[in-house]
Design an enzyme around this catalytic site. Structure first.
Site, PDB file in Angstrom:
ATOM      1  N   THR A 239       7.904   0.591   3.486  1.00 47.68           N
ATOM      2  CA  THR A 239       8.205   1.984   3.149  1.00 47.68           C
ATOM      3  C   THR A 239       9.548   2.090   2.439  1.00 47.68           C
ATOM      4  O   THR A 239       9.691   2.837   1.467  1.00 47.68           O
ATOM      5  CB  THR A 239       8.209   2.867   4.411  1.00 47.68           C
TER       6      THR A 239
ATOM      7  N   PHE B 235       0.812  -1.221   0.000  1.00 52.67           N
ATOM      8  CA  PHE B 235       0.000   0.000   0.000  1.00 52.67           C
ATOM      9  C   PHE B 235       0.841   1.264   0.000  1.00 52.67           C
ATOM     10  O   PHE B 235       0.385   2.323  -0.411  1.00 52.67           O
ATOM     11  CB  PHE B 235      -0.960  -0.003   1.193  1.00 52.67           C
ATOM     12  N   LYS B 236       2.100   1.159   0.424  1.00 56.91           N
ATOM     13  CA  LYS B 236       2.963   2.334   0.438  1.00 56.91           C
ATOM     14  C   LYS B 236       3.142   2.918  -0.960  1.00 56.91           C
ATOM     15  O   LYS B 236       3.439   4.105  -1.119  1.00 56.91           O
ATOM     16  CB  LYS B 236       4.324   1.984   1.040  1.00 56.91           C
ATOM     17  N   ASP B 237       2.971   2.083  -1.994  1.00 53.80           N
ATOM     18  CA  ASP B 237       3.102   2.588  -3.371  1.00 53.80           C
ATOM     19  C   ASP B 237       2.078   3.673  -3.682  1.00 53.80           C
ATOM     20  O   ASP B 237       2.359   4.576  -4.478  1.00 53.80           O
ATOM     21  CB  ASP B 237       2.925   1.444  -4.376  1.00 53.80           C
TER      22      ASP B 237
END
Length: 492
Positions: A147, A112-114
């Site tokens: 991250t 989800f950090k993308d």
């Protein structure tokens, strides 16, 4: 829009300045001085018909008022383009095991950090142009796994930026480690730190707040910033997918526009769930935000008691990105519920000096939006198995934490649909996932475990193929050596 520090009245900056600086000079986090007006009911209905890219422009424009519409359009176009393996960017699954899963892992690093870290580099590059800033930006960040990879990929080869990632030695998943060590950007480097994530993050914050260090960097043409969710430019893009998930449920007739939806969020540093809180403040009909923790359940205890206490045993679990005892973004929530920087500064001082603090009753009573639960490593495997047995759907260990919390919460409140934020591909954590769904032992961690899982499921994400080959060697340092390592990397 003006941004201010959570800890004092001394720092007011523009959105572009906040994104460049990352952290306020007093150690606080930047928040909007006045929160944007909520979308009206009619505006919300219009939002639910938009593409992800169109929606991102609408939401970000509420917060980034010094960026022109043309600049935001180009930023969003670049961030959410053909590097995603699903053109919806963040699709919601069909009901699986009683929940809907918001799939946030279709970007280049399968996490989800993308969502934010494909956007933040473009926001930062434009911010430098807006501010006519000639510094070379040093992205200094600590990571518990995802991250680091997403920051290195997002900033790779970007002019006027360097990326230095610190991660806990032997504290990230083998696939996460391989991703970081295989990144080939000449402006990126990852360094292992002896200790846990909290120690790495604490030292990053100390480096940020060291004025002499900052002045020395400035003399050499550098300036620090952050890719952690401490940077408001990392946080704001995450608000978008809450609106997008809700809109998908509306389109399917699962909820009527205006009906409440719960979101269950696997939570470590508190940024992802804080984005949901901001979405609610913008008018999204959110019922409960379920804060789902692993065995390091400092946040679960906080929401149940109003006491934040990091003085406890630290556990290394099978959901390593959540192995955190100091949740930095919680500070933004504390500011929001009291609007008093002196109170926030006092609470953060107590946490630093005593390792704990207790909320005043008036503040604790304002946390009603949140529910909280946690899952042990064994329960995580059990939930992966339950969902797979029920639907053939494979989830990763972090998603499983939130899925179990949602499953339990439905027994208390089954009136509203619940969306589970699926924060990583299960193929990043093959050791746990393979054992859970097959009942068989993993022969060896890392790539052998990934092969076992892909052989079992007959699927391999394309993004993983990119780092199956050569990876570099680890550099391991003591936490106390982090400042010296930064200087050496920058040639100072």
């Amino acid at each position: 829009m003006i941004y201010r520090s959570t800890r004092s009245h001394d720092w007011q900056v523009s959105a572009a300045q906040a994104i460049i600086q990352g952290l306020a000079p007093d150690g606080g986090l930047f928040v909007p001085e006045e929160f944007p007006a909520a979308f009206t009911e009619d505006e919300l209905k219009d939002l639910f018909s938009l593409s992800y890219q169109e929606l991102a422009e609408k939401v970000l424009s509420r917060f980034l008022t010094d960026y022109s519409p043309e600049q935001l359009h180009e930023i969003v176009k670049g961030a959410y383009g053909d590097q995603w393996d699903d053109d919806r960017i963040a699709p919601v699954s069909e009901e699986r095991g009683g929940n809907y899963f918001l799939e946030l892992f279709h970007g280049p690093t399968l996490a989800f950090k993308d969502i934010a870290l494909q956007c933040l580099p473009r926001l930062m590059k434009t911010a430098l142009e807006i501010q006519h800033d000639s510094h070379e930006i040093v992205i200094l960040t600590a990571t518990s796994g995802d991250t680091g990879t997403a920051a290195m990929r997002g900033f790779s080869q970007l002019d006027k930026t360097r990326v230095i990632v610190f991660y806990p030695y032997q504290g990230v998943a083998p696939i996460q480690l391989k991703q970081m060590l295989s990144e080939s950007g000449g402006n990126t480097v990852a360094i292992a730190v002896k200790g846990n994530f909290d120690q790495a993050q604490t030292n990053v914050k100390r480096i940020f707040s060291d004025k002499e260090f900052g002045a020395e960097l400035n003399e050499h043409g550098f300036a620090f910033s952050s890719a952690n969710s401490m940077n408001v430019g990392r946080l704001l893009p995450q608000v978008v997918y809450y609106f997008y998930a809700y809109g998908q449920l509306v389109k399917r007739g699962i909820v009527q526009a205006g009906g409440l939806v719960n979101f269950s969020v696997p939570t470590g540093n508190f940024g992802d769930i804080l984005a949901g809180y901001y979405a609610k403040k913008l008018g999204l009909p959110v019922g409960k935000l379920i804060c789902a923790s692993n065995k390091n359940k400092v946040l679960t205890d906080f929401f149940k008691t109003g006491i934040y206490n990091k003085n406890r045993e630290f556990y290394v679990t099978n959901s390593p990105s959540m192995d955190i005892l100091v949740s930095s973004n919680l500070e933004r929530l504390l500011f929001d519920i009291c609007q008093d920087p002196a109170t926030v500064k006092g609470l953060m001082a107590e946490l630093n000096e005593k390792g704990r603090y207790q909320l005043p009753k008036a503040m604790y009573e304002k946390l009603g939006t949140f529910a909280a639960d946690f899952a042990t490593p064994a329960e995580i495997e059990g939930e992966i198995k339950r969902v797979y047995a029920a639907s053939g759907y494979v989830i990763d260990p972090h998603t499983a934490v939130a899925s179990l919390a949602a499953h339990r919460f439905k027994k208390q409140d089954g009136a509203h649909p619940t969306v589970v934020l699926s924060t990583a591909s299960p193929y990043k954590f093959p050791e746990t996932v393979y054992h859970a769904i097959s009942g068989l032992e993993v022969k060896r961690a890392g790539m052998p475990a990934l092969k076992q899982l892909t052989d079992f499921t007959h699927y391999l994400p394309k993004s993983i193929e990119k780092f199956l080959g050569h990876t570099g060697a680890e550099t391991v340092i003591e936490a106390s050596d982090m400042p010296a390592e930064v200087k050496q990397i920058l040639g100072i």
